[in-house]
Design an enzyme around this catalytic site. Structure first.
Site, PDB file in Angstrom:
ATOM      1  CB  CYS A 141      61.678  -7.966 -63.820  1.00 23.71           C
ATOM      2  SG  CYS A 141      62.991  -7.001 -64.566  1.00 23.71           S
ATOM      3  CD  GLN A 168      66.288  -7.394 -68.821  1.00 24.55           C
ATOM      4  OE1 GLN A 168      67.291  -8.073 -68.624  1.00 24.55           O
ATOM      5  NE2 GLN A 168      65.879  -6.490 -67.951  1.00 24.55           N
ATOM      6  NE  ARG A 273      65.795  -1.432 -70.804  1.00 19.48           N
ATOM      7  CZ  ARG A 273      65.367  -1.839 -69.616  1.00 19.48           C
ATOM      8  NH1 ARG A 273      64.350  -2.678 -69.512  1.00 19.48           N
ATOM      9  NH2 ARG A 273      65.956  -1.429 -68.518  1.00 19.48           N
ATOM     10  CG  HIS A 280      61.707  -8.181 -69.145  1.00 23.34           C
ATOM     11  ND1 HIS A 280      61.398  -7.024 -69.812  1.00 23.34           N
ATOM     12  CD2 HIS A 280      62.235  -7.798 -67.948  1.00 23.34           C
ATOM     13  CE1 HIS A 280      61.725  -5.986 -69.066  1.00 23.34           C
ATOM     14  NE2 HIS A 280      62.228  -6.417 -67.928  1.00 23.34           N
TER      15      HIS A 280
HETATM   16  P1  NAP Z   1      58.278   4.584 -62.900  1.00 26.67           P
HETATM   17  O1  NAP Z   1      57.221   4.192 -63.869  1.00 26.67           O
HETATM   18  O2  NAP Z   1      59.322   5.525 -63.391  1.00 26.67           O
HETATM   19  O3  NAP Z   1      57.566   5.213 -61.600  1.00 26.67           O
HETATM   20  C1  NAP Z   1      58.289   5.624 -60.469  1.00 26.67           C
HETATM   21  C2  NAP Z   1      57.755   6.972 -59.988  1.00 26.67           C
HETATM   22  O4  NAP Z   1      58.070   7.994 -60.934  1.00 26.67           O
HETATM   23  C3  NAP Z   1      56.251   7.099 -59.846  1.00 26.67           C
HETATM   24  O5  NAP Z   1      55.821   6.470 -58.677  1.00 26.67           O
HETATM   25  C4  NAP Z   1      56.064   8.595 -59.825  1.00 26.67           C
HETATM   26  O6  NAP Z   1      56.307   9.083 -58.495  1.00 26.67           O
HETATM   27  C5  NAP Z   1      57.194   9.113 -60.706  1.00 26.67           C
HETATM   28  N1  NAP Z   1      56.744   9.634 -62.002  1.00 26.67           N
HETATM   29  C6  NAP Z   1      57.272  10.730 -62.575  1.00 26.67           C
HETATM   30  N2  NAP Z   1      56.704  10.962 -63.753  1.00 26.67           N
HETATM   31  C7  NAP Z   1      55.785  10.016 -63.947  1.00 26.67           C
HETATM   32  C8  NAP Z   1      54.863   9.730 -65.008  1.00 26.67           C
HETATM   33  N3  NAP Z   1      54.786  10.487 -66.103  1.00 26.67           N
HETATM   34  N4  NAP Z   1      54.055   8.657 -64.890  1.00 26.67           N
HETATM   35  C9  NAP Z   1      54.126   7.890 -63.810  1.00 26.67           C
HETATM   36  N5  NAP Z   1      54.982   8.109 -62.772  1.00 26.67           N
HETATM   37  C10 NAP Z   1      55.801   9.160 -62.842  1.00 26.67           C
HETATM   38  O7  NAP Z   1      59.077   3.326 -62.350  1.00 26.67           O
HETATM   39  P2  NAP Z   1      58.619   1.784 -62.276  1.00 26.67           P
HETATM   40  O8  NAP Z   1      58.958   1.101 -63.525  1.00 26.67           O
HETATM   41  O9  NAP Z   1      57.227   1.710 -61.775  1.00 26.67           O
HETATM   42  O10 NAP Z   1      59.662   1.219 -61.189  1.00 26.67           O
HETATM   43  C11 NAP Z   1      59.518   1.464 -59.803  1.00 26.67           C
HETATM   44  C12 NAP Z   1      60.503   0.607 -59.032  1.00 26.67           C
HETATM   45  O11 NAP Z   1      60.228  -0.770 -59.285  1.00 26.67           O
HETATM   46  C13 NAP Z   1      61.974   0.814 -59.419  1.00 26.67           C
HETATM   47  O12 NAP Z   1      62.781   0.689 -58.281  1.00 26.67           O
HETATM   48  C14 NAP Z   1      62.240  -0.320 -60.363  1.00 26.67           C
HETATM   49  O13 NAP Z   1      63.604  -0.685 -60.405  1.00 26.67           O
HETATM   50  C15 NAP Z   1      61.417  -1.415 -59.721  1.00 26.67           C
HETATM   51  N6  NAP Z   1      61.054  -2.477 -60.657  1.00 26.67           N
HETATM   52  C16 NAP Z   1      60.507  -2.132 -61.847  1.00 26.67           C
HETATM   53  C17 NAP Z   1      60.143  -3.140 -62.728  1.00 26.67           C
HETATM   54  C18 NAP Z   1      59.544  -2.818 -64.062  1.00 26.67           C
HETATM   55  O14 NAP Z   1      59.304  -3.737 -64.839  1.00 26.67           O
HETATM   56  N7  NAP Z   1      59.261  -1.548 -64.374  1.00 26.67           N
HETATM   57  C19 NAP Z   1      60.352  -4.484 -62.379  1.00 26.67           C
HETATM   58  C20 NAP Z   1      60.895  -4.782 -61.127  1.00 26.67           C
HETATM   59  C21 NAP Z   1      61.231  -3.768 -60.281  1.00 26.67           C
HETATM   60  P3  NAP Z   1      55.580  10.340 -57.851  1.00 26.67           P
HETATM   61  O15 NAP Z   1      54.095  10.078 -57.881  1.00 26.67           O
HETATM   62  O16 NAP Z   1      56.145  10.376 -56.479  1.00 26.67           O
HETATM   63  O17 NAP Z   1      55.964  11.523 -58.712  1.00 26.67           O
END
Ligand code: NAP
Length: 379
Positions: A141, A168, A273, A280
């Site tokens: 990011c 971040q 962080r 960010h």
């Molecule tokens: P996240 O919010 O933790 O979501 C990932 C998964 O966690 C969801 O698809 C869901 O899967 C599960 N989950 C469990 N409890 C949840 C809840 N209460 N609310 C929503 N989802 C929940 O992760 P993310 O930030 O989207 O990141 C996903 C990927 O993108 C990672 O590999 C990360 O490194 C990458 N990434 C993130 C960012 C960023 O800014 N966040 C930037 C670049 C890349 P299920 O439906 O299967 O349970």
């Protein structure tokens, strides 16, 4: 080869932070009209998908079912690196020839994977599609935000090296971490609300109570340390030579996106962080190859793309436009505090802020989908 429209597209991780921002953006840009989409989850499969505008996507698919996924032309995953490491090899082992478009870092440094940032490397991506490449990954990011914000300098080969200090947001770590930060703010406030209302209490009394809360009684199962009223100068796993993995990514991914050999541009980062919810920020010291004036630098930045947004190096403009509050939820990358440094005429300092859930994560994914569909994109 690009796909015909109405391709079958599996969106894995639709309910996470990146996934939900992706779905909103796809709705705003009417991407769903181009595809036959299904949401996939590891935990909510078999239940009806949430309604997406006028689109009814039927039941949620099982993200762990390779057999189900293999029926799709495109898999876009925002599920995470562990999921990619588990499912991607199994899916490819079935002989699946679809496109895999991934938000996670798991595949990024593989030779046959391009990093998606089309305002910077559109030709590279188009060439990869033409050559039959099928795996694409969104980049880190902070790297994506830096390159779009400063594309006018990086793509013109004007940067010799960069030193980056990042600030971040919690949302960079996902939905659960954002919740933890907001709960920490609430817990701290609840502890001192009465003292704040009592004018006989000094701020030293209040601060002492906050400090006690921080050091003894503030749950932080996700971040591992309090983030509210504090910061954590460590993101991601440990890497070599004292770097964190997040800091290492800054170096290798910058060069890969630009199509340069590793080490062409040296990028050294300290990634921190901070208790920001979304977006960010980065303080970047560039060593340029030429002695450009501030005006020339600003012009190059402004001309490169429509998302880099210059903020005058003035207090009021900075307070209004160069903060996470100002850019969150927008595609603008605010670029300001541009000034030459006393280190030497080729050194310039720049501060930039962007919503990492948009250009740093979701936006490149939906644009890559359009590239493989050969659908129009705005520049
Ligand atoms: P996240 O919010 O933790 O979501 C990932 C998964 O966690 C969801 O698809 C869901 O899967 C599960 N989950 C469990 N409890 C949840 C809840 N209460 N609310 C929503 N989802 C929940 O992760 P993310 O930030 O989207 O990141 C996903 C990927 O993108 C990672 O590999 C990360 O490194 C990458 N990434 C993130 C960012 C960023 O800014 N966040 C930037 C670049 C890349 P299920 O439906 O299967 O349970």
């Amino acid at each position: 080869m690009t796909l015909a429209s109405k391709a079958k597209v599996a969106i894995v991780g639709y309910r996470g932070m990146v996934g939900s921002v992706l779905v909103n953006r796809m709705l705003e840009e009417d991407d769903f009209a181009l595809i036959d989409a299904t949401f996939f989850s590891t935990s909510t499969h078999g239940t009806p998908a949430p309604k997406v505008g006028k689109y009814d996507l039927g039941l949620i698919g099982d993200a762990n079912s390779v057999e189900e996924l293999s029926k799709y032309d495109v898999v876009i995953t925002c599920q995470g690196g562990d999921y990619t490491n588990e499912i991607h090899p199994k899916l490819r082992a079935t002989g699946w020839q679809g496109y895999w478009i991934d938000a996670a870092s798991a595949l990024r440094m593989k030779d046959n994977v391009s990093l998606i940032l089309d305002p910077i490397n559109k030709e590279q991506l188009k060439q990869a599609i033409a050559q039959g490449q099928k795996d694409f990954a969104g980049a880190n990011c902070t790297v994506s935000l830096m390159l779009i914000g400063l594309g006018g300098l990086f793509t013109k080969g004007l940067v010799e090296s960069a030193i980056v200090s990042s600030y971040q947001a919690a949302s960079g770590a996902g939905a659960a971490n954002m919740r933890e930060l907001v709960e920490q703010f609430g817990a701290i406030y609840n502890d001192v609300a009465e003292d704040l209302a009592d004018r006989s209490k000094t701020m030293l009394d209040v601060a002492a109570k906050v400090q006690t809360k921080l050091s003894t009684d503030l749950p932080a199962p996700y971040f591992g340390a309090p983030l509210a009223a504090s910061l954590i100068p460590w993101i991601d796993a440990q890497h070599d030579h004292g770097f964190t993995k997040e800091e290492w990514k800054g170096h290798v991914e910058t060069n890969k996106i630009l199509g340069f050999a590793d080490n062409t541009i040296k990028v050294d980062s300290t990634c921190v962080r901070v208790g920001v919810l979304r977006s960010h920020s980065q303080s970047i010291t560039l060593k340029l190859k030429e002695n450009l004036s501030v005006e020339q630098i600003e012009q190059l930045i402004a001309e490169h793309n429509k998302w880099a947004y210059l903020v005058p190096n003035e207090k009021q403009a900075t307070l209004e436009k160069l903060t996470p509050t100002a850019v969150s939820g927008t595609l603008n990358i605010a670029v300001g505090r541009v000034r030459k440094l006393s280190l030497g005429e080729e050194y310039v300092s720049i501060f930039t802020v962007g919503d990492q859930l948009l250009w740093g994560a979701a936006e490149p994914l939906r644009r890559m989908l359009r590239l493989v569909l050969d659908a129009p994109l705005d520049y």
